[in-house]
Scaffold this motif. Structure first.
Motif, mmCIF file in Angstrom:
data_model
loop_
_atom_site.group_PDB
_atom_site.id
_atom_site.type_symbol
_atom_site.label_atom_id
_atom_site.label_comp_id
_atom_site.label_asym_id
_atom_site.label_seq_id
_atom_site.Cartn_x
_atom_site.Cartn_y
_atom_site.Cartn_z
ATOM 1 N N SER A 141 -2.231 8.413 3.280
ATOM 2 C CA SER A 141 -3.112 7.423 3.903
ATOM 3 C C SER A 141 -3.822 8.040 5.101
ATOM 4 O O SER A 141 -3.220 8.778 5.882
ATOM 5 N N GLN B 48 0.847 -1.187 0.000
ATOM 6 C CA GLN B 48 0.000 0.000 0.000
ATOM 7 C C GLN B 48 0.883 1.237 0.000
ATOM 8 O O GLN B 48 1.836 1.333 0.760
ATOM 9 N N ALA B 49 0.563 2.200 -0.877
ATOM 10 C CA ALA B 49 1.309 3.449 -0.931
ATOM 11 C C ALA B 49 0.708 4.410 0.078
ATOM 12 O O ALA B 49 -0.480 4.718 0.026
ATOM 13 N N HIS B 50 1.512 4.866 1.010
ATOM 14 C CA HIS B 50 1.027 5.766 2.040
ATOM 15 C C HIS B 50 1.142 7.239 1.647
ATOM 16 O O HIS B 50 0.442 8.075 2.228
#
Length: 119
Positions: A25, A1-3
């Motif tokens: 995020s 997941q790209a924060h």
């Protein structure tokens, strides 16, 4: 997941404008100060703008009067509006929390977005 996801960089002529976006995020956005940084080739990363969770802002001397940082809390996004762009603004621009995110004991950075000012 790209924060942290930066976008909006482009090739622009001197004097032009750009709007950069930083999607954060949700778990890292609220109650965090968010910084915009940039790194030019051969130079160290430098902070150019900062916005607190309360909306207070601060700018590097090179950005004052030309850049504006804004956060949209509903979208977990911070924007950097850049006007009167100069050759020296050419860099990869990054955003991060303050202090920078650490994931699995390592400092985490997004991929950045390239801004090139050229005639």
């Amino acid at each position: 997941q790209a924060h942290l996801v930066e976008s909006g960089g482009d090739l622009v002529q001197p004097g032009g404008s750009l709007r950069l976006s930083c999607a954060v995020s949700e778990s890292f956005f609220s109650r965090n100060t968010i910084d915009w940084y940039r790194q030019a080739p051969g130079k160290e990363r430098e902070r150019v703008a900062r916005i607190t969770d309360g909306g207070s802002t601060d700018y590097a001397a090179s950005a004052k009067g030309r850049f504006t940082i804004f956060r949209d809390n509903a979208k977990n996004t911070v924007y950097l509006f850049m006007n009167s762009l100069e050759f020296d603004d050419t860099a990869v621009y990054y955003c991060n929390t303050d202090p920078p995110l650490r994931i699995n004991s390592k400092q985490y950075w997004g991929q950045g977005t390239q801004v090139t000012v050229s005639s």
